[in-house]
Design a protein around this motif. Structure first.
Motif, PDB file in Angstrom:
ATOM      1  N   ILE A   1       0.774  -1.222   0.031  1.00  0.00           N
ATOM      2  CA  ILE A   1      -0.166  -0.092   0.087  1.00  0.00           C
ATOM      3  C   ILE A   1       0.787   1.140  -0.063  1.00  0.00           C
ATOM      4  N   PHE A   2       1.952   1.350   0.939  1.00  0.00           N
ATOM      5  CA  PHE A   2       2.594   2.544   0.941  1.00  0.00           C
ATOM      6  C   PHE A   2       3.653   2.651  -0.083  1.00  0.00           C
ATOM      7  N   ASP A   3       4.248   1.603  -0.766  1.00  0.00           N
ATOM      8  CA  ASP A   3       5.001   1.777  -1.817  1.00  0.00           C
ATOM      9  C   ASP A   3       4.035   2.523  -3.031  1.00  0.00           C
ATOM     10  N   LYS A   4       2.820   2.235  -3.053  1.00  0.00           N
ATOM     11  CA  LYS A   4       1.960   2.651  -4.161  1.00  0.00           C
ATOM     12  C   LYS A   4       1.541   4.282  -3.695  1.00  0.00           C
ATOM     13  N   LEU A   5       1.127   4.459  -2.399  1.00  0.00           N
ATOM     14  CA  LEU A   5       0.749   5.852  -2.012  1.00  0.00           C
ATOM     15  C   LEU A   5       1.875   6.725  -2.009  1.00  0.00           C
ATOM     16  N   ASN A   6       3.303   6.262  -1.782  1.00  0.00           N
ATOM     17  CA  ASN A   6       4.164   7.240  -1.906  1.00  0.00           C
ATOM     18  C   ASN A   6       4.572   7.693  -3.474  1.00  0.00           C
ATOM     19  N   ALA A   7       3.937   6.878  -4.415  1.00  0.00           N
ATOM     20  CA  ALA A   7       4.317   6.977  -5.732  1.00  0.00           C
ATOM     21  C   ALA A   7       3.287   7.788  -6.628  1.00  0.00           C
ATOM     22  N   THR A   8       2.115   7.641  -5.925  1.00  0.00           N
ATOM     23  CA  THR A   8       0.797   8.090  -6.713  1.00  0.00           C
ATOM     24  C   THR A   8       0.022   9.193  -5.889  1.00  0.00           C
ATOM     25  N   VAL A   9       0.027   9.200  -4.579  1.00  0.00           N
ATOM     26  CA  VAL A   9      -0.552  10.479  -3.871  1.00  0.00           C
ATOM     27  C   VAL A   9       0.042  11.745  -3.937  1.00  0.00           C
ATOM     28  N   PRO A  10      -0.225  12.732  -4.665  1.00  0.00           N
ATOM     29  CA  PRO A  10       0.552  14.020  -4.882  1.00  0.00           C
ATOM     30  C   PRO A  10       0.850  14.471  -3.364  1.00  0.00           C
ATOM     31  N   ALA A  11       0.229  14.548  -2.390  1.00  0.00           N
ATOM     32  CA  ALA A  11       0.648  14.956  -1.235  1.00  0.00           C
ATOM     33  C   ALA A  11       1.811  14.424  -0.518  1.00  0.00           C
ATOM     34  N   LEU A  12       1.910  12.885  -0.428  1.00  0.00           N
ATOM     35  CA  LEU A  12       3.104  12.261  -0.017  1.00  0.00           C
ATOM     36  C   LEU A  12       4.119  12.454  -1.092  1.00  0.00           C
ATOM     37  N   ARG A  13       4.060  12.437  -2.233  1.00  0.00           N
ATOM     38  CA  ARG A  13       4.974  12.501  -3.044  1.00  0.00           C
ATOM     39  C   ARG A  13       5.788  13.704  -2.943  1.00  0.00           C
ATOM     40  N   ASP A  14       5.050  14.865  -2.801  1.00  0.00           N
ATOM     41  CA  ASP A  14       5.516  16.319  -2.850  1.00  0.00           C
ATOM     42  C   ASP A  14       6.321  16.277  -1.535  1.00  0.00           C
ATOM     43  N   SER A  15       5.638  15.754  -0.337  1.00  0.00           N
ATOM     44  CA  SER A  15       6.438  15.966   0.915  1.00  0.00           C
ATOM     45  C   SER A  15       7.921  15.220   1.011  1.00  0.00           C
ATOM     46  N   TRP A  16       7.916  14.114   0.198  1.00  0.00           N
ATOM     47  CA  TRP A  16       9.256  13.540   0.144  1.00  0.00           C
ATOM     48  C   TRP A  16      10.222  14.331  -0.778  1.00  0.00           C
ATOM     49  N   ALA A  17       9.807  15.090  -1.783  1.00  0.00           N
ATOM     50  CA  ALA A  17      10.331  16.098  -2.622  1.00  0.00           C
ATOM     51  C   ALA A  17      10.825  17.146  -1.767  1.00  0.00           C
ATOM     52  N   ALA A  18      10.022  17.685  -0.987  1.00  0.00           N
ATOM     53  CA  ALA A  18      10.354  18.914  -0.195  1.00  0.00           C
ATOM     54  C   ALA A  18      11.315  18.652   0.832  1.00  0.00           C
ATOM     55  N   GLN A  19      11.438  17.249   1.207  1.00  0.00           N
ATOM     56  CA  GLN A  19      12.672  16.844   2.022  1.00  0.00           C
ATOM     57  C   GLN A  19      13.974  16.474   1.053  1.00  0.00           C
ATOM     58  N   ASN A  20      13.780  16.642  -0.361  1.00  0.00           N
ATOM     59  CA  ASN A  20      15.165  16.558  -1.235  1.00  0.00           C
ATOM     60  C   ASN A  20      15.326  14.933  -0.917  1.00  0.00           C
ATOM     61  N   MET A  21      14.232  14.192  -1.041  1.00  0.00           N
ATOM     62  CA  MET A  21      14.324  12.664  -1.253  1.00  0.00           C
ATOM     63  C   MET A  21      13.332  12.154  -2.055  1.00  0.00           C
ATOM     64  N   VAL A  22      13.481  10.716  -2.675  1.00  0.00           N
ATOM     65  CA  VAL A  22      12.921  10.140  -3.346  1.00  0.00           C
ATOM     66  C   VAL A  22      12.697   8.597  -2.507  1.00  0.00           C
ATOM     67  N   PRO A  23      11.596   8.309  -2.230  1.00  0.00           N
ATOM     68  CA  PRO A  23      11.216   6.869  -1.536  1.00  0.00           C
ATOM     69  C   PRO A  23      11.432   5.805  -2.396  1.00  0.00           C
ATOM     70  N   LEU A  24      12.154   4.757  -1.934  1.00  0.00           N
ATOM     71  CA  LEU A  24      12.557   3.500  -2.921  1.00  0.00           C
ATOM     72  C   LEU A  24      11.873   2.383  -2.414  1.00  0.00           C
ATOM     73  N   SER A  25      11.589   2.255  -0.888  1.00  0.00           N
ATOM     74  CA  SER A  25      11.069   1.016  -0.570  1.00  0.00           C
ATOM     75  C   SER A  25      10.476   1.464   0.819  1.00  0.00           C
ATOM     76  N   SER A  26       9.316   0.844   1.137  1.00  0.00           N
ATOM     77  CA  SER A  26       8.549   0.962   2.360  1.00  0.00           C
ATOM     78  C   SER A  26       9.165   0.072   3.588  1.00  0.00           C
ATOM     79  N   LEU A  27       9.142   0.697   4.677  1.00  0.00           N
ATOM     80  CA  LEU A  27       9.568   0.028   5.769  1.00  0.00           C
ATOM     81  C   LEU A  27       8.279  -0.028   6.913  1.00  0.00           C
ATOM     82  N   ILE A  28       8.071  -1.234   7.393  1.00  0.00           N
ATOM     83  CA  ILE A  28       6.884  -1.446   8.453  1.00  0.00           C
ATOM     84  C   ILE A  28       7.147  -1.993   9.751  1.00  0.00           C
ATOM     85  N   THR A  29       6.583  -2.167  10.722  1.00  0.00           N
ATOM     86  CA  THR A  29       6.490  -2.961  11.937  1.00  0.00           C
ATOM     87  C   THR A  29       5.455  -4.002  11.618  1.00  0.00           C
TER      88      THR A  29
END
Length: 356
Positions: free
Chosen positions: A129-157
């Motif tokens: 789910i979060f691999d998809k959300l980080n790539a497709t939800v504009p708010a999440l994608r933009d928040s990563w970009a604002a931190q100068n980062m591109v997410p590659l792989s999701s981490l969970i507990t």
């Protein structure tokens, strides 16, 4: 002759090596990779064991035009867990484990699961789910970009439960008990009668042993290696749920400057890392439970009726998060619960529908 010497020196300076049997030079790209945790940790394991070799494999299969020279900085050699965001953002490492759970002020959108407990216990599905959300939800994608980062792989507990000196037979069992519940997870104990106490996996053992607390809200893959079960001999399955913890991410400026072949290899390797991470957490959690049961851990389930009392008795803990995140938070909350339901998951509480 002079021109040839200059050309050769340029290749050496660029880190290029000549490929045997080919007139084309293989260019070497140096990537600094690291984490605040050792590679034995569930969040760093797949970086070393899957991400790196998968990038290497993909580049080789793609024609071996590029080769990555990995400079490894695992185990907190460059930075500690409080600095994972800054380390990748500022280029202390090019690729690193980013624990957004520790960054609620700077990256609050990524912490949506911690404000919506009792949603799902399926941690492998949560990764998808979060691999998809980080790539497709504009708010999440933009928040990563604002931190100068591109997410590659999701981490969970894996799913949170209660490890304590007593079994939780009903909600009354929690009255006046002090439970380690760090950060946002303290919200999960509101209106239960228990008192949340801040802490971490590294402090739970001593806290419980010395009577500072009576137990901890935690997950098997963390409790097992920390040996907390030696002092907290009761596990009550509450099924509070698996949580999105953060991502393996790459510095965006570095990523944008990489050859497209290397970018593509990193993105594909990230997906393979997600799958491997999920399976590793499953294996680690199951092995930890086997070890703990063999050591005498008593495992019980909170009755469904009591669990329903717990989840329905919680205040609207996601409302303050939405107030702070605004429309972006609503976008993320809706997208998350839409993905859960699309996969057949029935959250024990419809946090999204209650906060339209």
């Amino acid at each position: 002759m002079k021109l040839k010497r200059i050309a050769f020196a340029t290749l050496v300076a660029m880190g290029a090596t000549l490929t045997v049997g080919s007139a084309m030079a293989q260019q070497r790209v140096t990537v600094n990779i690291g984490s605040s945790h050792p590679t034995t940790n569930i969040w760093a394991f797949a970086m070393k064991e899957v991400f790196q070799p998968e990038v290497d494999r993909l580049l080789k299969e793609g024609g071996a035009k590029y080769e990555v020279r990995w400079r490894e900085n695992y185990g907190g050699t460059l930075y500690k867990f409080t600095d994972t965001r800054a380390a990748v953002r500022d280029g202390i490492v090019d690729v690193g484990m980013v624990g957004t759970v520790w960054e609620n002020s700077a990256m609050p959108l990524q912490n949506v699961t911690y404000f919506t407990p009792f949603a799902t216990t399926n941690h492998e599905q949560l990764i998808e789910i979060f691999d998809k959300l980080n790539a497709t939800v504009p708010a999440l994608r933009d928040s990563w970009a604002a931190q100068n980062m591109v997410p590659l792989s999701s981490l969970i507990t894996d799913s949170y439960d209660i490890y304590a000196t007593f079994p939780v037979k009903d909600m009354a069992s929690l009255k006046n008990k002090r439970i380690n519940a760090p950060g946002t997870s303290a919200n999960w104990l509101r209106e239960t009668g228990a008192t949340p106490v801040d802490g971490a996996l590294t402090t739970y053992y001593t806290n419980i042993q010395t009577g500072v607390t009576d137990g901890a809200l935690s997950f098997a893959s963390g409790i097992g290696p920390a040996r907390v079960y030696e002092v907290a001999k009761n596990l009550t399955r509450i099924d509070i749920g698996a949580m999105y913890f953060g991502s393996v991410a790459v510095n965006k400026k570095v990523f944008d400057g990489l050859p497209k072949e290397v970018q593509d290899a990193m993105l594909k390797a990230g997906k393979a890392t997600s799958v491997a991470h999920g399976k590793h957490v499953t294996k680690t959690a199951n092995a930890a439970l086997d070890t703990m049961k063999a050591a005498g851990l008593q495992i019980t389930d909170l009755p469904q009726a009591e669990k329903t009392k717990w989840v329905n008795g919680l205040p609207n803990i996601v409302a303050p998060w939405l107030q702070g995140t605004g429309d972006a938070g609503k976008q993320v909350l809706k997208a998350y619960f839409d993905e859960l339901r699309a996969r057949g998951v029935k959250p024990l509480r419809d946090w999204d529908l209650q906060n339209r």
